[in-house]
Enzyme design. Structure first.
Site, PDB file in Angstrom:
ATOM      1  N   GLY A   1       0.770  -0.831   0.268  1.00 16.35           N
ATOM      2  CA  GLY A   1       0.073   0.470   0.110  1.00 16.35           C
ATOM      3  C   GLY A   1       1.143   1.503   0.221  1.00 16.35           C
ATOM      4  N   ALA A   2       0.173   2.352   0.233  1.00 18.22           N
ATOM      5  CA  ALA A   2       0.962   3.745   0.213  1.00 18.22           C
ATOM      6  C   ALA A   2       0.110   4.230   1.012  1.00 18.22           C
ATOM      7  CB  ALA A   2       0.934   4.460  -0.968  1.00 18.22           C
TER       8      ALA A   2
ATOM      9  N   GLY B   1       4.594   4.428   4.908  1.00 16.90           N
ATOM     10  CA  GLY B   1       5.519   4.287   6.801  1.00 16.90           C
ATOM     11  C   GLY B   1       4.145   4.766   7.481  1.00 16.90           C
TER      12      GLY B   1
ATOM     13  N   GLU C   1       9.627  -2.331   4.046  1.00 17.61           N
ATOM     14  CA  GLU C   1       9.080  -2.258   2.545  1.00 17.61           C
ATOM     15  C   GLU C   1      10.141  -1.246   2.047  1.00 17.61           C
ATOM     16  OE1 GLU C   1       5.216  -1.084   4.809  1.00 17.61           O
ATOM     17  OE2 GLU C   1       6.099   0.606   4.068  1.00 17.61           O
TER      18      GLU C   1
ATOM     19  N   LYS D   1      -6.324   8.364  -1.779  1.00 20.09           N
ATOM     20  CA  LYS D   1      -4.149   8.992  -1.315  1.00 20.09           C
ATOM     21  C   LYS D   1      -3.170   9.526  -3.291  1.00 20.09           C
ATOM     22  CE  LYS D   1      -4.783   6.309   2.227  1.00 20.09           C
ATOM     23  NZ  LYS D   1      -4.532   5.154   2.573  1.00 20.09           N
TER      24      LYS D   1
END
Length: 262
Positions: A90-91, A103, A111, A129
């Site tokens: 994911g982000a 993070g 990651e 996002k």
């Protein structure tokens, strides 16, 4: 059941389910950390169980490793795999060039190591996002505990010369204690609001003593799978310059993922 999920969780689910189609039998796959990546791990576990998919999963955190084992994925270390065919993660933010901030779940170091040890990185995310310019989400920076306040002061001083809108930072907490990563480090969250030159900032941060890694993923992501709350999915490939549209139907009887909506 997926029919009871919020629009954001539906978007995460369809992005993860569509991204699972990229995983082929025999692959060594990096498994990301976070709420969206957890959907992906469950989707892959379902395919392993129902269709006999055989893969080796390399998790990016202890949380992901536990979930992967729970759903029947064969988990190995990156040292065992050496190199990966694919990483799906994911982000917290992504821009039009597929640069990322990651993070938020506290696993940015593993990651980034896993993603850069892969032939291809696919990011799965809900449409919320996507940003025009990175920086609204606080940028995580992993630092060693020794002298972390000195490192924090050095970072804030350096930010004066960077193309950012804010320069405040905060130590990430876990209740009353400092958050500790899987590697035993702390995380400073930089409240920048806007990052004008993400590439430059990433390089400067990683030159500082005490900084282990930062959450800017530049030129690492190849494809982003964007989910929408109505079941639509958009697959953007930065290398091919293509955008593909798809739609996934929700099955009311499919309750494999219901616990992840909590």
């Amino acid at each position: 059941m997926t029919g009871e999920l919020s629009p954001i969780d539906k978007a995460k689910f369809v992005a993860a389910k569509r991204a699972a189609d990229f995983v082929e039998d025999g692959m060594r796959v990096g498994l990301g950390t976070g709420s969206t990546a957890a959907w992906l791990v469950r989707c892959l576990g379902e395919i392993v169980r129902d269709d006999g998919l055989k893969i080796k999963g390399v998790p990016t955190s202890t949380r992901t490793a536990e979930l992967a084992r729970d759903v029947g994925i064969d988990v190995i270390s990156l040292d065992e795999a050496r190199w990966l065919d694919l990483t799906i993660d994911g982000a917290d933010e992504f821009d039009g060039d597929l640069n990322l901030i990651k993070g938020g779940g506290g696993a940015l170091l593993q990651e980034k190591i896993v993603a850069t040890a892969s032939d291809r990185m696919i990011v799965i995310a809900d449409v919320g996002k996507e940003v025009e310019t990175l920086g609204a989400f606080p940028l995580p920076v992993e630092v060693i505990p020794f002298g972390w306040q000195t490192t924090q002061a050095l970072i804030e001083e350096t930010l004066i010369s960077m193309d950012v809108m804010g320069r405040q930072s905060s130590l990430r907490m876990n209740g009353d204690a400092a958050f500790v990563t899987d590697e035993g480090n702390h995380i400073l969250d930089l409240h920048l609001n806007r990052i004008g030159n993400a590439r430059q900032l990433a390089l400067v941060l990683n030159q500082m003593p005490g900084v282990v890694e930062n959450g800017l993923f530049i030129d690492i992501c190849d494809t982003v799978v964007v989910g929408f709350g109505d079941g639509r999915v958009e697959i953007r490939d930065i290398n091919e310059g293509t955008i593909e549209q798809d739609r996934l139907d929700f099955l009311e009887t499919d309750n494999l993922f219901s616990d992840l909506a909590d």
